[in-house]
Scaffold this active site. Structure first.
Site, PDB file in Angstrom:
ATOM      1  N   HIS A 165       0.814  -1.232   0.000  1.00 25.62           N
ATOM      2  CA  HIS A 165       0.000   0.000   0.000  1.00 25.62           C
ATOM      3  C   HIS A 165       0.840   1.272   0.000  1.00 25.62           C
ATOM      4  O   HIS A 165       0.293   2.361  -0.175  1.00 25.62           O
ATOM      5  CB  HIS A 165      -0.947   0.020   1.207  1.00 25.62           C
ATOM      6  CG  HIS A 165      -1.979  -1.055   1.165  1.00 25.62           C
ATOM      7  ND1 HIS A 165      -2.890  -1.165   0.140  1.00 25.62           N
ATOM      8  CD2 HIS A 165      -2.249  -2.086   2.015  1.00 25.62           C
ATOM      9  CE1 HIS A 165      -3.669  -2.218   0.357  1.00 25.62           C
ATOM     10  NE2 HIS A 165      -3.298  -2.797   1.486  1.00 25.62           N
ATOM     11  N   ASP A 201      -2.439 -10.536  -2.547  1.00 29.75           N
ATOM     12  CA  ASP A 201      -3.051 -10.072  -1.301  1.00 29.75           C
ATOM     13  C   ASP A 201      -4.524  -9.738  -1.575  1.00 29.75           C
ATOM     14  O   ASP A 201      -4.871  -9.345  -2.693  1.00 29.75           O
ATOM     15  CB  ASP A 201      -2.302  -8.830  -0.804  1.00 29.75           C
ATOM     16  CG  ASP A 201      -2.759  -8.348   0.559  1.00 29.75           C
ATOM     17  OD1 ASP A 201      -2.111  -8.714   1.551  1.00 29.75           O
ATOM     18  OD2 ASP A 201      -3.782  -7.621   0.635  1.00 29.75           O
ATOM     19  N   HIS A 203      -6.129  -7.205  -0.690  1.00 27.38           N
ATOM     20  CA  HIS A 203      -6.303  -5.785  -0.992  1.00 27.38           C
ATOM     21  C   HIS A 203      -5.499  -5.394  -2.234  1.00 27.38           C
ATOM     22  O   HIS A 203      -4.396  -5.902  -2.461  1.00 27.38           O
ATOM     23  CB  HIS A 203      -5.829  -4.933   0.182  1.00 27.38           C
ATOM     24  CG  HIS A 203      -6.527  -5.247   1.469  1.00 27.38           C
ATOM     25  ND1 HIS A 203      -5.986  -6.090   2.423  1.00 27.38           N
ATOM     26  CD2 HIS A 203      -7.730  -4.856   1.940  1.00 27.38           C
ATOM     27  CE1 HIS A 203      -6.828  -6.184   3.441  1.00 27.38           C
ATOM     28  NE2 HIS A 203      -7.890  -5.456   3.180  1.00 27.38           N
ATOM     29  N   ASP A 290      -4.854 -12.887   3.251  1.00 24.65           N
ATOM     30  CA  ASP A 290      -6.137 -12.325   3.710  1.00 24.65           C
ATOM     31  C   ASP A 290      -7.279 -12.650   2.754  1.00 24.65           C
ATOM     32  O   ASP A 290      -8.426 -12.247   2.990  1.00 24.65           O
ATOM     33  CB  ASP A 290      -6.032 -10.812   3.994  1.00 24.65           C
ATOM     34  CG  ASP A 290      -5.121 -10.061   3.052  1.00 24.65           C
ATOM     35  OD1 ASP A 290      -4.709 -10.626   2.022  1.00 24.65           O
ATOM     36  OD2 ASP A 290      -4.824  -8.885   3.360  1.00 24.65           O
TER      37      ASP A 290
HETATM   38  C1  SP5 Z   1      -1.137  -5.354   3.872  1.00 25.32           C
HETATM   39  C2  SP5 Z   1      -2.599  -5.320   4.120  1.00 25.32           C
HETATM   40  O1  SP5 Z   1      -3.272  -6.342   4.031  1.00 25.32           O
HETATM   41  N1  SP5 Z   1      -3.138  -4.158   4.488  1.00 25.32           N
HETATM   42  C3  SP5 Z   1      -4.531  -4.050   4.727  1.00 25.32           C
HETATM   43  C4  SP5 Z   1      -4.926  -2.769   5.339  1.00 25.32           C
HETATM   44  C5  SP5 Z   1      -6.360  -2.792   5.705  1.00 25.32           C
HETATM   45  N2  SP5 Z   1      -6.714  -1.653   6.435  1.00 25.32           N
HETATM   46  C6  SP5 Z   1      -7.924  -1.683   7.174  1.00 25.32           C
HETATM   47  C7  SP5 Z   1      -9.107  -1.763   6.289  1.00 25.32           C
HETATM   48  C8  SP5 Z   1     -10.342  -1.555   7.057  1.00 25.32           C
HETATM   49  C9  SP5 Z   1     -11.495  -2.179   6.360  1.00 25.32           C
HETATM   50  N3  SP5 Z   1     -12.386  -2.746   7.281  1.00 25.32           N
HETATM   51  C10 SP5 Z   1     -13.266  -3.701   6.698  1.00 25.32           C
HETATM   52  C11 SP5 Z   1     -13.792  -4.647   7.743  1.00 25.32           C
HETATM   53  C12 SP5 Z   1     -14.988  -5.364   7.207  1.00 25.32           C
HETATM   54  N4  SP5 Z   1     -15.882  -5.641   8.271  1.00 25.32           N
HETATM   55 ZN    ZN Z   2      -4.220  -7.179   2.460  1.00 28.02          ZN
END
Ligand code: SP5
Ligand code: ZN
Length: 358
Positions: A165, A201, A203, A290
């Protein structure tokens, strides 16, 4: 397989993040990397190497030197301003529209102004030991790259904190320096060849995409939760295909909620076809777990079998492969899921025997 690991990651031990409107415990904790170390350490097929120091130059080849200087000095700055909290979070963000029509303005002087300039979210607090841990993760990644250039067919860098990110001049998403991008740039420079990145990943790796968006010599392929519902919300759409010389060197494969192994693997094959059609002899993998069905913050439905198969199909590209750890937050199965991914890439059998029943 050679594994690069450093205990330096444990000095980054964030406690909190803000998610879904609530303060919660941070998911990106030292136990994650320790779980992976323990799983791989229990398997004789893996041998561990310590990272060697690579200095700042490979970092500033990718990131704004001012971001490196900021991260290096930010904790001392925080203390010098009399702050006593053990975690530093931004409270005000420098979104471009705030100064629309007014020019860039001065660089902020206070720690809270400065962190709001460099950090884009509220999931990525800095603590006293964050900077040495983030530098350690870069050295882990670059040492894995050295082993690959030295002839290892596949190498794993147990990076923590993760990296994908972090963009050229902004960080967030539990990431500070973009380990995979730094390795990719260094590989491109040392080999003169094109380099492909496969980001699995959950994300979208907005940082990696941003860094190479205008580049035709680096292909970025990402499978991820559709940003129409998933973090990082502002990047990862299918229509983002690269710009200028980088046009067609960026492939986003957004995935639906509850995506199954089968649907995932069908998308993976599209990504692997694009990589096979792109030149070069090396592959950098941003490995996130994840995508797991039991991940606490994500919504795909992969099982351990899928990780073995993804590793197997990535290996079928026949390229030297540098696998770098990104996310994955269901800690009880994280180590075994990573191990099975790596078994897949090595042509070893799926092994569910050490997956704990929890
Ligand atoms: C490296 C990596 O996997 N970073 C991920 C960063 C995620 N940050 C938090 C995202 C918050 C989203 N929350 C969603 C929860 C659904 N209930
Ligand atoms: Zn991630």
């Amino acid at each position: 397989m050679r594994v690069v690991y450093s205990p330096q990651h444990t000095s980054h031990d964030p406690e909190h993040e803000v998610s879904d409107g609530r303060p919660i415990m941070n998911y990106e904790v030292p136990e994650r990397a320790e779980a992976i170390r323990i799983s791989l350490g229990a398997d004789d097929g893996f041998t561990f190497d310590e990272p060697t120091e690579h200095g700042a130059e490979p970092i500033t080849a990718v990131h704004d030197p001012s971001m490196l200087a900021y991260l290096e000095g930010s904790w001392a700055d925080w203390l010098a301003w009399g702050q006593t909290a053990r975690e530093m979070f931004p409270d005000t963000f420098s979104l471009p529209a705030l100064r629309e029509g007014m020019g860039p303005g001065r660089e902020p002087r206070t720690p809270l102004g400065r962190i709001g300039r460099w950090c884009f979210d509220m999931a990525t607090p800095m603590v006293e030991g964050t900077y040495p841990a983030a530098r350690g993760a870069v050295d882990v990644a670059l040492t894995a790259m050295d082993l690959a250039l030295g002839g290892e067919r596949a190498v794993y860098g147990l990076c923590r904190p993760p990296g994908h990110h972090a963009a050229r001049a902004v960080f967030g998403g539990y990431c500070f320096f973009n380990n995979a991008a730094i390795v990719t740039e260094e590989l491109a420079r040392r080999t003169g060849e094109p380099v492909a990145i496969l980001d699995v990943d959950y994300h979208h790796g907005n940082g990696t995409q941003q860094i190479f968006y205008g580049r035709g010599d680096v292909l970025y392929v990402s499978l991820h939760g559709d940003p129409d519902r998933a973090y990082p919300y502002f990047a990862g759409f299918a229509e983002e295909t690269g710009a200028g010389a980088g046009e067609h060197a960026n492939l986003n494969l957004p995935l639906p909620e509850a995506c199954s192994n089968e649907e995932y693997l069908a998308n993976l094959d599209r990504g692997l076809e694009a990589i096979a059609a792109f030149g070069g002899s090396t592959l950098v993998v941003s490995l996130g777990i994840d995508t797991y069905g039991r991940d606490p913050i994500c919504d795909l439905a992969l099982t351990t079998e899928a990780y073995h198969e993804v590793g197997r199909r990535a290996a079928a590209l026949g390229r030297t492969t540098i696998v770098l750890q990104e996310g994955g937050y269901f800690v009880p199965h994280l180590g075994e899921n990573v191990r099975n991914w790596l078994l897949g890439i090595e042509g070893r059998e799926l092994d569910l025997s050490a997956l704990p029943e929890v």
